[in-house]
Design a protein around this motif. Structure first.
Motif, PDB file in Angstrom:
ATOM      1  N   SER A   2       0.835  -1.193   0.000  1.00  0.00           N
ATOM      2  CA  SER A   2       0.000   0.000   0.000  1.00  0.00           C
ATOM      3  C   SER A   2       0.878   1.253   0.000  1.00  0.00           C
ATOM      4  O   SER A   2       1.841   1.330   0.754  1.00  0.00           O
ATOM      5  CB  SER A   2      -0.891  -0.007   1.247  1.00  0.00           C
TER       6      SER A   2
ATOM      7  N   ALA B  59     -13.913   8.535  -4.328  1.00  0.00           N
ATOM      8  CA  ALA B  59     -12.743   7.738  -3.924  1.00  0.00           C
ATOM      9  C   ALA B  59     -12.149   7.064  -5.151  1.00  0.00           C
ATOM     10  O   ALA B  59     -12.869   6.607  -6.044  1.00  0.00           O
ATOM     11  CB  ALA B  59     -13.156   6.683  -2.900  1.00  0.00           C
ATOM     12  N   ARG B  61      -8.975   4.341  -6.460  1.00  0.00           N
ATOM     13  CA  ARG B  61      -7.854   3.431  -6.198  1.00  0.00           C
ATOM     14  C   ARG B  61      -6.988   3.407  -7.446  1.00  0.00           C
ATOM     15  O   ARG B  61      -7.501   3.216  -8.559  1.00  0.00           O
ATOM     16  CB  ARG B  61      -8.383   2.024  -5.888  1.00  0.00           C
ATOM     17  N   GLU B  63      -4.265   1.256  -9.028  1.00  0.00           N
ATOM     18  CA  GLU B  63      -3.563  -0.018  -8.926  1.00  0.00           C
ATOM     19  C   GLU B  63      -2.245   0.092  -9.690  1.00  0.00           C
ATOM     20  O   GLU B  63      -2.199   0.608 -10.805  1.00  0.00           O
ATOM     21  CB  GLU B  63      -4.425  -1.136  -9.502  1.00  0.00           C
ATOM     22  N   THR B  68      -0.793  -0.559  -4.404  1.00  0.00           N
ATOM     23  CA  THR B  68      -2.082   0.108  -4.560  1.00  0.00           C
ATOM     24  C   THR B  68      -2.050   1.425  -3.796  1.00  0.00           C
ATOM     25  O   THR B  68      -1.477   1.503  -2.709  1.00  0.00           O
ATOM     26  CB  THR B  68      -3.212  -0.774  -3.991  1.00  0.00           C
ATOM     27  N   VAL B  69      -2.667   2.442  -4.375  1.00  0.00           N
ATOM     28  CA  VAL B  69      -2.831   3.723  -3.694  1.00  0.00           C
ATOM     29  C   VAL B  69      -4.320   3.982  -3.555  1.00  0.00           C
ATOM     30  O   VAL B  69      -5.040   3.964  -4.554  1.00  0.00           O
ATOM     31  CB  VAL B  69      -2.189   4.880  -4.489  1.00  0.00           C
ATOM     32  N   GLU B  70      -4.781   4.220  -2.335  1.00  0.00           N
ATOM     33  CA  GLU B  70      -6.198   4.520  -2.090  1.00  0.00           C
ATOM     34  C   GLU B  70      -6.313   6.007  -1.812  1.00  0.00           C
ATOM     35  O   GLU B  70      -5.709   6.518  -0.864  1.00  0.00           O
ATOM     36  CB  GLU B  70      -6.712   3.732  -0.879  1.00  0.00           C
ATOM     37  N   GLN B  72      -8.816   9.491  -1.260  1.00  0.00           N
ATOM     38  CA  GLN B  72     -10.100  10.133  -0.991  1.00  0.00           C
ATOM     39  C   GLN B  72     -10.055  11.579  -1.508  1.00  0.00           C
ATOM     40  O   GLN B  72      -9.002  12.059  -1.925  1.00  0.00           O
ATOM     41  CB  GLN B  72     -10.371  10.149   0.521  1.00  0.00           C
ATOM     42  N   HIS B  85      -0.262   1.604 -14.565  1.00  0.00           N
ATOM     43  CA  HIS B  85      -1.261   1.863 -13.534  1.00  0.00           C
ATOM     44  C   HIS B  85      -2.657   1.652 -14.103  1.00  0.00           C
ATOM     45  O   HIS B  85      -2.873   1.726 -15.310  1.00  0.00           O
ATOM     46  CB  HIS B  85      -1.116   3.278 -12.960  1.00  0.00           C
ATOM     47  N   GLU B  90     -14.745   2.473  -7.928  1.00  0.00           N
ATOM     48  CA  GLU B  90     -15.912   1.588  -7.882  1.00  0.00           C
ATOM     49  C   GLU B  90     -17.196   2.358  -7.601  1.00  0.00           C
ATOM     50  O   GLU B  90     -18.250   2.028  -8.146  1.00  0.00           O
ATOM     51  CB  GLU B  90     -15.692   0.506  -6.818  1.00  0.00           C
TER      52      GLU B  90
END
Lengths: 121, 121
Positions: A2, B59, B61, B63, B68-70, B72, B85, B90
């Motif tokens: 992550s 949001a 993501r 990949e 992975t970078v999440e 907000q 990438h 979703e």
């Protein structure tokens, strides 16, 4: 694995002084800088580059020799290269600057408000 | 003379399709683009440039082949040049992309999601 994004408000919480930009990310030879503004800056220009102002919180007025731009949070403006401008944030503002690495905050003007460059947080 | 800043949410209200970036400002040879994301994009890379994602709403993501970078709202991430990438949103996201003029959304991958470039709003 992550990876952490840059959280703009978390970064803003890390410093409290005004007119002293902090670098939070780079893209090619450009930098994203956060800066807290309060009051009036000096008139200056950047002869070699445009400069983008994106307001995160508060309100910013960019004075130009032939006009004025009033910005609220969520608004942005690109000052063209060589155009004299004076940022004024009477009630305070948090701003993201986007510009090439190496740009000095006071441009050609210099003076007491000139900040050390390339400070990362 | 009063000049208008770019209001990001006003610009976002002007279009509704996904994966089709709109240019809202330029700085030197870089562009600021707004795009609405929904679901998963294609794996791709941009061999000649980094690419900055700044999440405005929702949001995202990103990949990567090794992580992975999440993100907000209020968070940003710069994908280095040449790094494969896949953006996935979703539940939907509104994103500002910052990258050099001429970058195509699907990079080297092409395919049905390739958007027309340099569309201004």
């Amino acid at each position: 694995m992550s990876r952490k994004p840059v959280n703009i408000r978390d970064k803003l919480a890390l410093f409290h002084d005004h007119w002293s930009p902090r670098v939070v990310a780079e893209m090619n030879d450009y930098q994203f800088k956060l800066v807290k503004l309060q009051g009036a800056f000096v008139w200056h220009d950047h002869p070699d580059t445009d400069e983008c102002f994106l307001v995160i919180d508060g309100a910013l007025r960019i004075e130009l020799r032939d006009g004025t731009v009033e910005l609220q949070a969520g608004e942005m403006y690109v000052v063209p290269k060589g155009v004299e401008h004076r940022p004024v944030a009477e009630t305070g503002a948090h701003v993201m600057l986007i510009e090439p690495r190496g740009v000095v905050n006071t441009g050609e003007a210099g003076g007491a408000l000139t900040a050390e460059n390339d400070i990362w947080i």
